[in-house]
Every structure is written in C-alpha cells, then in structure tokens.
Write a protein that holds these residues in place. Structure first.
Motif, PDB file in Angstrom:
ATOM      1  N   LEU A  88       0.842  -1.191   0.000  1.00  0.00           N
ATOM      2  CA  LEU A  88       0.000   0.000   0.000  1.00  0.00           C
ATOM      3  C   LEU A  88       0.879   1.243   0.000  1.00  0.00           C
ATOM      4  N   GLU A  89       0.603   2.171  -0.894  1.00  0.00           N
ATOM      5  CA  GLU A  89       1.302   3.452  -0.888  1.00  0.00           C
ATOM      6  C   GLU A  89       0.375   4.477  -0.264  1.00  0.00           C
ATOM      7  N   ILE A  90       0.862   5.133   0.776  1.00  0.00           N
ATOM      8  CA  ILE A  90       0.068   6.114   1.506  1.00  0.00           C
ATOM      9  C   ILE A  90       0.591   7.505   1.185  1.00  0.00           C
ATOM     10  N   LYS A  91      -0.277   8.365   0.717  1.00  0.00           N
ATOM     11  CA  LYS A  91       0.057   9.767   0.454  1.00  0.00           C
ATOM     12  C   LYS A  91      -0.618  10.583   1.533  1.00  0.00           C
ATOM     13  N   LEU A  92       0.177  11.144   2.428  1.00  0.00           N
ATOM     14  CA  LEU A  92      -0.349  11.897   3.567  1.00  0.00           C
ATOM     15  C   LEU A  92      -0.443  13.382   3.247  1.00  0.00           C
ATOM     16  N   PRO A  93      -1.408  14.080   3.852  1.00  0.00           N
ATOM     17  CA  PRO A  93      -1.505  15.528   3.630  1.00  0.00           C
ATOM     18  C   PRO A  93      -0.194  16.232   3.992  1.00  0.00           C
ATOM     19  N   LEU A  94       0.186  17.183   3.200  1.00  0.00           N
ATOM     20  CA  LEU A  94       1.390  18.008   3.367  1.00  0.00           C
ATOM     21  C   LEU A  94       2.683  17.269   3.010  1.00  0.00           C
ATOM     22  N   ASP A  95       2.675  15.940   2.921  1.00  0.00           N
ATOM     23  CA  ASP A  95       3.885  15.208   2.544  1.00  0.00           C
ATOM     24  C   ASP A  95       4.147  15.395   1.055  1.00  0.00           C
ATOM     25  N   THR A  96       5.413  15.590   0.705  1.00  0.00           N
ATOM     26  CA  THR A  96       5.765  15.790  -0.692  1.00  0.00           C
ATOM     27  C   THR A  96       5.885  14.469  -1.436  1.00  0.00           C
ATOM     28  N   MET A  97       5.926  13.379  -0.706  1.00  0.00           N
ATOM     29  CA  MET A  97       6.010  12.061  -1.330  1.00  0.00           C
ATOM     30  C   MET A  97       5.224  11.070  -0.494  1.00  0.00           C
ATOM     31  N   GLY A  98       4.879   9.966  -1.087  1.00  0.00           N
ATOM     32  CA  GLY A  98       4.165   8.933  -0.363  1.00  0.00           C
ATOM     33  C   GLY A  98       5.140   7.955   0.273  1.00  0.00           C
ATOM     34  N   CYS A  99       4.603   7.041   1.064  1.00  0.00           N
ATOM     35  CA  CYS A  99       5.434   5.978   1.620  1.00  0.00           C
ATOM     36  C   CYS A  99       4.756   4.648   1.316  1.00  0.00           C
ATOM     37  N   ARG A 100       5.562   3.653   0.940  1.00  0.00           N
ATOM     38  CA  ARG A 100       5.041   2.331   0.594  1.00  0.00           C
ATOM     39  C   ARG A 100       5.240   1.396   1.780  1.00  0.00           C
ATOM     40  N   ILE A 101       4.183   0.684   2.166  1.00  0.00           N
ATOM     41  CA  ILE A 101       4.212  -0.227   3.309  1.00  0.00           C
ATOM     42  C   ILE A 101       4.888  -1.537   2.915  1.00  0.00           C
ATOM     43  N   GLU A 102       5.910  -1.950   3.699  1.00  0.00           N
ATOM     44  CA  GLU A 102       6.602  -3.205   3.389  1.00  0.00           C
ATOM     45  C   GLU A 102       6.338  -4.304   4.410  1.00  0.00           C
ATOM     46  N   SER A 103       5.780  -3.966   5.574  1.00  0.00           N
ATOM     47  CA  SER A 103       5.361  -4.993   6.523  1.00  0.00           C
ATOM     48  C   SER A 103       4.233  -4.448   7.388  1.00  0.00           C
ATOM     49  N   VAL A 104       3.348  -5.357   7.809  1.00  0.00           N
ATOM     50  CA  VAL A 104       2.198  -4.996   8.633  1.00  0.00           C
ATOM     51  C   VAL A 104       2.078  -6.017   9.754  1.00  0.00           C
ATOM     52  N   SER A 105       1.859  -5.542  10.972  1.00  0.00           N
ATOM     53  CA  SER A 105       1.578  -6.437  12.095  1.00  0.00           C
ATOM     54  C   SER A 105       0.493  -5.788  12.955  1.00  0.00           C
ATOM     55  N   TRP A 106      -0.200  -6.604  13.729  1.00  0.00           N
ATOM     56  CA  TRP A 106      -1.250  -6.125  14.609  1.00  0.00           C
ATOM     57  C   TRP A 106      -0.738  -6.137  16.039  1.00  0.00           C
ATOM     58  N   ASP A 107      -0.802  -5.015  16.727  1.00  0.00           N
ATOM     59  CA  ASP A 107      -0.412  -4.921  18.123  1.00  0.00           C
ATOM     60  C   ASP A 107      -1.659  -5.194  18.968  1.00  0.00           C
ATOM     61  N   VAL A 108      -1.765  -6.407  19.507  1.00  0.00           N
ATOM     62  CA  VAL A 108      -2.951  -6.821  20.253  1.00  0.00           C
ATOM     63  C   VAL A 108      -3.160  -5.941  21.476  1.00  0.00           C
ATOM     64  N   GLU A 109      -2.117  -5.744  22.240  1.00  0.00           N
ATOM     65  CA  GLU A 109      -2.237  -4.956  23.469  1.00  0.00           C
ATOM     66  C   GLU A 109      -2.603  -3.500  23.179  1.00  0.00           C
ATOM     67  N   GLY A 110      -1.972  -2.914  22.153  1.00  0.00           N
ATOM     68  CA  GLY A 110      -2.224  -1.510  21.834  1.00  0.00           C
ATOM     69  C   GLY A 110      -3.475  -1.287  20.995  1.00  0.00           C
ATOM     70  N   GLY A 111      -3.927  -2.325  20.278  1.00  0.00           N
ATOM     71  CA  GLY A 111      -5.113  -2.188  19.445  1.00  0.00           C
ATOM     72  C   GLY A 111      -4.892  -1.373  18.187  1.00  0.00           C
ATOM     73  N   PHE A 112      -3.713  -1.526  17.565  1.00  0.00           N
ATOM     74  CA  PHE A 112      -3.413  -0.794  16.339  1.00  0.00           C
ATOM     75  C   PHE A 112      -2.540  -1.640  15.416  1.00  0.00           C
ATOM     76  N   PHE A 113      -2.542  -1.255  14.135  1.00  0.00           N
ATOM     77  CA  PHE A 113      -1.638  -1.870  13.164  1.00  0.00           C
ATOM     78  C   PHE A 113      -0.300  -1.148  13.225  1.00  0.00           C
ATOM     79  N   ARG A 114       0.772  -1.910  13.179  1.00  0.00           N
ATOM     80  CA  ARG A 114       2.135  -1.373  13.125  1.00  0.00           C
ATOM     81  C   ARG A 114       2.651  -1.642  11.712  1.00  0.00           C
ATOM     82  N   CYS A 115       2.977  -0.577  10.985  1.00  0.00           N
ATOM     83  CA  CYS A 115       3.423  -0.698   9.599  1.00  0.00           C
ATOM     84  C   CYS A 115       4.834  -0.150   9.430  1.00  0.00           C
TER      85      CYS A 115
END
Length: 105
Positions: A39-66
């Motif tokens: 996934l390539e994410i283009k964030l507001p104000l960023d001049t370039m996007g970032c491509r996701i190379e790994s994804v994990s789920w943090d069970v304790e924190g309740g969020f995805f770590r990319c």
C-alpha cells in the motif's frame, strides 16, 4: 477507522552499505480499511508517499504497526533531497523522530 502507526528509516547515503547515520521516524494515522503490504500512503502536506513493506497487529495496543520502505539519500541524483532535508521535511509534516543515530558495525 483503523489506527495505524507507521515507521520508516532515513539513511544518509545511496544504500545501506555506504550509510553512516540513520534516523527513525514515526507517525500515527487512521485508515478506513486495514493496511496491507505494498500500500502506498500519500499523507496531507507530505511531498512524497510511503510504501508499506510490513504490517503487524499490536494486540495490546489495538493498532496496526506498519514499516514503510527506507529512504536513502542518493548523492548522484541532484533532485534527490539531502539527508538533512529529508529529516526537516518529515518533521515539518508531522513525523516524529528521536534524532540521528550512527550505524552500528
């Protein structure tokens, strides 16, 4: 919405072997879907996007770590930002860093 913590590393040369310093950056975002590798994410104000190379789920924190692809300073191409410019641009667009670190041998 899905809570996502995105991490990326910036290196001070054109590749890992030539680099002497690095900086880690972090940004919290929300996505309307679960993130996925490639996934390539283009964030507001960023001049370039970032491509996701790994994804994990943090069970304790309740969020995805990319982990986004590393950024390298290409000293050959004149239109490529310098290391300090990457650091400044990322900080100005809401990325958080704990500073510059020397590469361990």
């Amino acid at each position: 919405m899905f809570q996502v913590h995105v991490y990326l590393y910036v290196w001070d040369s054109a590749n890992l072997e030539l680099s002497e310093n690095w900086a880690a950056f972090y940004k919290r975002i929300e996505l309307p879907f679960a993130p996925f590798i490639g996934l390539e994410i283009k964030l507001p104000l960023d001049t370039m996007g970032c491509r996701i190379e790994s994804v994990s789920w943090d069970v304790e924190g309740g969020f995805f770590r990319c982990k986004a692809e590393d950024l390298f300073t290409n000293t050959v191409e004149l239109d490529q930002p310098a290391f300090e410019d990457w650091l400044e641009d990322l900080a100005e667009t809401g990325w958080t860093s704990d500073g510059i670190h020397p590469k361990q041998s």
